[in-house]
Design a protein around this motif. Sequence first.
Motif, short mmCIF file in Angstrom:
data_model
loop_
_atom_site.label_atom_id
_atom_site.label_comp_id
_atom_site.label_asym_id
_atom_site.label_seq_id
_atom_site.Cartn_x
_atom_site.Cartn_y
_atom_site.Cartn_z
N ALA A 167 0.82 -1.21 0.00
CA ALA A 167 0.00 0.00 0.00
C ALA A 167 0.86 1.26 0.00
N ALA A 168 2.00 1.20 0.67
CA ALA A 168 2.86 2.38 0.79
C ALA A 168 3.87 2.50 -0.35
N LEU A 169 3.92 1.52 -1.25
CA LEU A 169 4.97 1.52 -2.27
C LEU A 169 4.97 2.77 -3.14
N PRO A 170 3.84 3.27 -3.63
CA PRO A 170 3.89 4.50 -4.44
C PRO A 170 4.51 5.68 -3.69
N ALA A 171 4.14 5.84 -2.41
CA ALA A 171 4.73 6.92 -1.62
C ALA A 171 6.21 6.68 -1.38
N THR A 172 6.60 5.43 -1.19
CA THR A 172 8.01 5.10 -0.99
C THR A 172 8.83 5.46 -2.22
N ILE A 173 8.31 5.15 -3.40
CA ILE A 173 9.03 5.47 -4.64
C ILE A 173 9.08 6.97 -4.85
N ALA A 174 8.00 7.67 -4.49
CA ALA A 174 8.00 9.13 -4.60
C ALA A 174 9.07 9.74 -3.69
N ASP A 175 9.19 9.22 -2.47
CA ASP A 175 10.24 9.70 -1.55
C ASP A 175 11.62 9.41 -2.11
N LEU A 176 11.78 8.23 -2.71
CA LEU A 176 13.06 7.90 -3.33
C LEU A 176 13.39 8.88 -4.45
N CYS A 177 12.42 9.19 -5.28
CA CYS A 177 12.65 10.14 -6.37
C CYS A 177 13.10 11.50 -5.84
N ALA A 178 12.49 11.94 -4.74
CA ALA A 178 12.88 13.22 -4.16
C ALA A 178 14.33 13.20 -3.70
N LEU A 179 14.78 12.08 -3.15
CA LEU A 179 16.19 11.97 -2.74
C LEU A 179 17.12 11.95 -3.95
N VAL A 180 16.71 11.26 -5.02
CA VAL A 180 17.56 11.17 -6.21
C VAL A 180 17.78 12.55 -6.83
N ARG A 181 16.81 13.44 -6.68
CA ARG A 181 16.93 14.78 -7.27
C ARG A 181 18.00 15.63 -6.58
N ILE A 182 18.46 15.20 -5.43
CA ILE A 182 19.50 15.96 -4.71
C ILE A 182 20.87 15.41 -5.11
N PRO A 183 21.70 16.20 -5.78
CA PRO A 183 23.00 15.69 -6.27
C PRO A 183 24.04 15.62 -5.15
N ARG A 216 21.17 8.86 -10.89
CA ARG A 216 22.32 8.61 -10.03
C ARG A 216 21.85 8.47 -8.58
N GLY A 217 22.20 7.35 -7.98
CA GLY A 217 21.78 7.06 -6.62
C GLY A 217 20.46 6.33 -6.52
N ALA A 218 19.77 6.14 -7.65
CA ALA A 218 18.48 5.45 -7.61
C ALA A 218 18.64 4.05 -7.03
N ALA A 219 19.78 3.41 -7.32
CA ALA A 219 20.05 2.09 -6.75
C ALA A 219 21.07 2.20 -5.62
N ASP A 220 22.18 2.87 -5.87
CA ASP A 220 23.31 2.92 -4.95
C ASP A 220 23.47 4.32 -4.37
N ASP A 221 22.95 4.60 -3.19
CA ASP A 221 22.31 3.65 -2.31
C ASP A 221 21.07 4.29 -1.70
N LYS A 222 20.48 5.24 -2.44
CA LYS A 222 19.29 5.87 -1.89
C LYS A 222 18.11 4.90 -1.84
N ALA A 223 18.14 3.89 -2.70
CA ALA A 223 17.14 2.83 -2.56
C ALA A 223 17.37 2.04 -1.29
N GLY A 224 18.62 1.88 -0.88
CA GLY A 224 18.91 1.23 0.40
C GLY A 224 18.38 2.06 1.56
N VAL A 225 18.53 3.38 1.48
CA VAL A 225 17.97 4.26 2.50
C VAL A 225 16.46 4.06 2.60
N MET A 226 15.79 4.06 1.44
CA MET A 226 14.34 3.96 1.44
C MET A 226 13.86 2.56 1.81
#
Length: 478
Positions: free
Chosen positions: A24-40, A137-147
């Motif tokens: 149920a939370a997966l869409p919000a989780t991916i949205a949070d991940l995208c917000a982190l990826v936008r930060i270089p 950049r960071g979508a996998a390594d490692d901001k996905a690990g954070v999320m």
Amino acid sequence: MTVTRDTAPEAANADAPVRAAVEAALPATIADLCALVRIPSVSWDAFDPARVAESAEAVAALVRGLDVFDEVVVTRSGIPGTAELGQPAVLAHRPARNGRPTVLLYAHHDVQPPGQDIDWESTPFEPTVRGDRLYGRGAADDKAGVMAHVASIRALAETAGPDFDLGIAVFIEGEEEFGSRSFAAFLEDNRESLRADVIVVADSNNWDVDTPALTVALRGNVTFRLTVRTLDHASHSGMYGGAVPDAMMATVRLLASLYAEDGSVAVDGLTSRDVPAPEYTEEQLRLETGLLDGATPIGHGPLLSRLWSQPAITITGIDAPSVANASNTLSPVVSVRLSTRIAPGQPAAEAFQALEAHLRAHVPYGASIEIDDVDTGEAFLVDDSGWAVPLALGAMTDAWGKPPVNVGIGGSIPFISDLVRVFPEAQILVTGVEDPDSRAHSPNESLHLGVFKRAVLAEAFLLDRLNRRTGTPAAPAR
């Protein structure tokens, strides 16, 4: 006190609400991940440290939003031997209650430099979904690990209530991609907040997009800058070439001495180690790496032995005149960045000594060499004798629908040796959200969204089972 274990039916019944919460939370989780990826948040010296600080604050806000921790702070520790502070890390903690264990969840929010935009099919710091993959950049390594950590705690709080008994510490580092220079000091500065029975490091790979993996062996690393000089100034190549050795010529000859004819490492003193490995074909190697038709693998022995348990040397950078700026001159000086992966079981200091001795013994034409900017990291072999390993393997099996593979990794996570040193009784589980096509550190880095969902689910199952575990866990034998 005896530690109780979940039976399969009980675990299955408990898994259902956890699975529903994660999905149920997966869409919000991916949205949070995208917000982190936008930060270089590139942690290298040449990049803006304010963006790493921005990333740390964004992660801290996500962790605070879980409403389960006594304290969430952004903090730094000093870099040993310098007056500098390391990059900002996020630290959170809640104590265990009623005999439950404590788990430390580690990931890192800093990323590698993006490289050239032209090499990317989409903008590096603009998360983009193509097919079943999220690129950036960071979508996998490692901001996905954070999320994965954030989402699994969120699922636990939703299903067990925010007042659950499991102790959790969270450590989200800000300089893993730049050598974790303040890591050891950070552990000492925050020893009591980080102390745990189980440590989950979410910074590794899975066998493929359908099969999870638990990493049980990691190569260490030795990297440094090698500078070769033959002249005190540039000279006309037409007038003096053929009699005067230029630095590029000497560098090429020196670097060639590092390799045998089959491409394996030819440095006396660098060792190998036998590590059990599943079957892995040349076809799979070609598919995962993009090895061109006609190009052949290098080295000898089983392919996974070459990737997991033999040394490897890569020249990752070179400072020399560019082709576009080339003039007809003999280069007086050339510098290269040399990256060596060392087999589990060999101390990094010993490997560096072997490399330095080789280079100094093979310098051609009386050239002068200098070795500096040295960075080392220890290899790692997992102790799989503790009670937490089967618990993690079971959580992975239930989340993915198939049992995990125990794998070695050719890359390095050097700080794990510091975790073992500071917390010798803790059981360390190296997991991850990547797959063989994630291309971490490379252009078009991506996260397979199906892998991400299953990785989050596996960690959520693990946290839930730890939270339902009664008794005081016995320390693993060492």
